[in-house]
Design an enzyme around this catalytic site. Structure first.
Site, PDB file in Angstrom:
ATOM      1  N   SER A 252       0.798  -1.223   0.000  1.00  0.00           N
ATOM      2  CA  SER A 252       0.000   0.000   0.000  1.00  0.00           C
ATOM      3  C   SER A 252       0.831   1.274   0.000  1.00  0.00           C
ATOM      4  CB  SER A 252      -0.942   0.015   1.205  1.00  0.00           C
ATOM      5  OG  SER A 252      -0.215  -0.132   2.413  1.00  0.00           O
TER       6      SER A 252
ATOM      7  N   ASP B 290      -2.998   7.776   8.411  1.00  0.00           N
ATOM      8  CA  ASP B 290      -3.738   6.863   9.279  1.00  0.00           C
ATOM      9  C   ASP B 290      -2.737   6.191  10.206  1.00  0.00           C
ATOM     10  OD1 ASP B 290      -2.512   4.903   7.751  1.00  0.00           O
ATOM     11  OD2 ASP B 290      -4.313   4.361   6.638  1.00  0.00           O
TER      12      ASP B 290
ATOM     13  N   HIS C 203       0.113   4.673   7.375  1.00  0.00           N
ATOM     14  CA  HIS C 203       0.472   5.251   6.079  1.00  0.00           C
ATOM     15  C   HIS C 203       0.843   6.731   6.203  1.00  0.00           C
ATOM     16  CE1 HIS C 203      -2.206   1.791   4.954  1.00  0.00           C
ATOM     17  NE2 HIS C 203      -1.140   1.557   4.218  1.00  0.00           N
TER      18      HIS C 203
END
Length: 335
Positions: A34, A306, A309
């Site tokens: 991600s 978050d 990330h």
């Protein structure tokens, strides 16, 4: 490890560069998770993961990621990106029947997906950045687990070379213990240790392959460490708290029904359990009714968007540092 040398040494004659020259590249081929996913998981999950907003256009952040921003430093750069949110280095679906591993991608399969539609070219710069999901999301965080991650990366890179890749760039990991997720899960010391151990394994792997000149290492941990020690130099004022708290649904999509959105009928129980099994992904799934009414987030000064990330500001800084390193090691040839 021996098969690496058998394979790579056999290719030395084809890849010798003059002592004072840099190998050329015109395209980046990316494999990762991600931290580098520019929309692959979003398309796979029909626009539900990551929820946009608050996530930016299918990225796991609040803006463009480091990878896509490289085109600023290298105008005309082509990027073939197979990175997918949730991806692991190790193919755990081959060693466990746990539903959470049956939907999530892995490094070996990302390579397969690439080779099914494309091929490695002599002027490709192939980048591998893995490990965060193995250690932080799924808890495979012993030193033996790290060796298995190293072996998966080694095997994948060997496969790439056999399929024509000429230059491979490994990224190591930042200190995962510094993430809000590690603090909330009370695993700071454990994942800090395994991050450092992983990075030593990556350094050793790179040194072992240095004589053939095909593999290099970008130490991204040093870039993150600098941000943590001197955050003001990067426009950061908060390196501990996430901008977006998320709502950690125990079973993603479980609060929703097909009557809320007909697209949800595409997700079976296995899909939902797979996302629920990875807290780094589960945070990115929000009830669409809630997010439609949510106010825009102000992430100014925040290091983390978050629980794991980075924000777009951090991605921009990482992109600049990565571009500087790449430029020092390789010659860019725009098509």
């Amino acid at each position: 490890m021996k098969k690496w040398f058998v394979c790579l040494l056999g290719l030395v004659a084809l890849t010798v560069q003059a002592a004072d020259s840099r190998p050329a590249f015109s395209r980046i081929v990316m494999f990762g998770d991600s931290l580098s996913d520019t929309g692959k998981m979003y398309r796979k999950m029909l626009g539900f993961l990551p929820s946009s907003p608050p996530y930016y256009e299918g990225r796991f952040s609040n803006g463009p990621l480091w990878l896509e921003q490289l085109t600023t430093q290298f105008p005309g750069l082509t990027i073939a990106n197979e990175a997918e949110g949730g991806a692991t280095a190790v193919a755990y679906n081959k060693i466990s029947w746990n539903p959470k591993y049956q939907v999530i991608n892995n490094l070996d399969y990302e390579v397969t997906q690439f080779l099914e539609k494309d091929r490695f070219k002599p002027d490709d710069l192939v980048i591998l950045w893995f490990g965060a999901n193995d250690y932080l999301a799924y808890g495979w965080n012993t030193e033996q687990d790290a060796k298995r991650v190293r072996d998966a990366i080694s095997d994948a890179a060997n496969r790439m070379v056999l399929n024509g890749a000429k230059q491979i760039l490994l990224f190591n990991l930042p200190d995962l213990g510094q993430t809000p997720n590690a603090r909330s899960q009370k695993v700071v010391d454990k994942v800090s240790h395994i991050s450092a151990y992983h990075n030593q394994l990556m350094l050793n792997l790179t040194r072992q392959l240095a004589p053939v000149g095909l593999v290099k290492l970008f130490e991204i941990d040093k870039q993150f460490a600098e941000m943590l020690s001197d955050p003001q130099n990067f426009g950061l004022s908060d390196t501990e708290n996430a901008c977006y708290g998320g709502d950690y649904l125990g079973k993603p999509f479980s609060l929703l029904s097909a009557s809320t959105d007909s697209r949800l009928s595409a997700f079976n129980l296995q899909d939902r359990l797979a996302i629920a099994g990875n807290p780094l992904l589960a945070q990115a799934v929000a009830n669409p009714m809630a997010r439609r009414s949510a106010s825009p987030l102000n992430c100014e000064g925040k290091m983390f968007f978050d629980d794991v990330h980075p924000t777009k500001v951090v991605h921009a800084a990482l992109s600049e540092r990565a571009a500087t390193f790449i430029e020092s090691q390789y010659e860019f040839l725009a098509h």
